[in-house]
Write a protein that holds these residues in place. Structure first.
Motif, PDB file in Angstrom:
ATOM      1  N   GLN A 246       0.160   1.417   4.018  1.00 28.22           N
ATOM      2  CA  GLN A 246      -0.917   2.181   4.639  1.00 28.22           C
ATOM      3  C   GLN A 246      -2.151   2.094   3.762  1.00 28.22           C
ATOM      4  O   GLN A 246      -2.176   2.654   2.662  1.00 28.22           O
ATOM      5  CB  GLN A 246      -0.501   3.644   4.808  1.00 28.22           C
TER       6      GLN A 246
ATOM      7  N   SER B  89      -6.215   2.758   2.956  1.00 26.47           N
ATOM      8  CA  SER B  89      -7.250   3.754   3.223  1.00 26.47           C
ATOM      9  C   SER B  89      -8.365   3.604   2.211  1.00 26.47           C
ATOM     10  O   SER B  89      -8.237   2.852   1.233  1.00 26.47           O
ATOM     11  CB  SER B  89      -6.660   5.167   3.166  1.00 26.47           C
ATOM     12  N   GLY B  90      -9.450   4.363   2.434  1.00 26.63           N
ATOM     13  CA  GLY B  90     -10.535   4.390   1.472  1.00 26.63           C
ATOM     14  C   GLY B  90     -11.775   3.623   1.876  1.00 26.63           C
ATOM     15  O   GLY B  90     -12.780   3.646   1.168  1.00 26.63           O
TER      16      GLY B  90
ATOM     17  N   LEU C  42     -10.307   1.505  -2.649  1.00 25.65           N
ATOM     18  CA  LEU C  42      -9.292   1.422  -1.610  1.00 25.65           C
ATOM     19  C   LEU C  42      -7.928   1.748  -2.196  1.00 25.65           C
ATOM     20  O   LEU C  42      -7.652   1.448  -3.355  1.00 25.65           O
ATOM     21  CB  LEU C  42      -9.251   0.022  -0.999  1.00 25.65           C
TER      22      LEU C  42
ATOM     23  N   CYS D 200      -3.585   1.726  -1.225  1.00 22.90           N
ATOM     24  CA  CYS D 200      -2.532   1.207  -0.353  1.00 22.90           C
ATOM     25  C   CYS D 200      -1.238   1.889  -0.767  1.00 22.90           C
ATOM     26  O   CYS D 200      -0.718   1.631  -1.861  1.00 22.90           O
ATOM     27  CB  CYS D 200      -2.415  -0.299  -0.471  1.00 22.90           C
TER      28      CYS D 200
ATOM     29  N   THR E 115      -8.382  -1.437   6.553  1.00 28.39           N
ATOM     30  CA  THR E 115      -9.388  -0.384   6.457  1.00 28.39           C
ATOM     31  C   THR E 115     -10.761  -1.051   6.412  1.00 28.39           C
ATOM     32  O   THR E 115     -10.956  -2.038   5.702  1.00 28.39           O
ATOM     33  CB  THR E 115      -9.147   0.511   5.218  1.00 28.39           C
TER      34      THR E 115
END
Length: 120
Positions: A4, A6-7, A19, A21, A114
């Motif tokens: 997953q 993000s960022g 970022l 993960c 992302t």
């Protein structure tokens, strides 16, 4: 393993983003990991990789000196610190597990991506 990322976000040129993960499922620490990116109309390209044991790193020439990849096996998390961002860094960034080479075909697992957008 499930990944997953993000960022991502919108940032001005010269700015920074980090970022993350997060991995779940099989043991995160058993895999070499990497970041890739894909801009609209372009192929997915290698950004950076980190090995599982020695934590050796490698970077694409386009990001050397600006991006830093790291991992925290205790937290099942990999990071990409991105500094001095440029408009050409705009892309969807993906984390991947299973290799430390630059060819995306060598990776077994992928996150959902992302979006990073750098404005000029």
């Amino acid at each position: 393993v499930q990944l997953q990322a993000s960022g991502g976000g919108l940032v001005q040129a010269g700015g920074s983003l980090r970022l993350s993960c997060v991995a779940s499922g099989r043991t995160f620490s058993a895999y070499d990991m990497a970041w890739f990116r894909q801009a609209p109309g372009k192929e997915r390209e290698f950004v950076a990789a980190i090995t599982l044991i020695s934590r050796r790193t490698r970077y694409a020439d386009s990001v050397k000196g600006r991006f830093t990849i790291s991992r925290d096996n205790a937290k099942n998390t990999m990071y990409l610190q991105m500094n001095s961002l440029k408009p050409e860094d705009t892309a969807v960034y993906y984390c991947a597990a299973g290799s430390h080479y630059t060819d995306p075909r060598g990776y077994d697992y992928w996150g959902q991506g992302t979006q990073v957008t750098v404005s000029s």
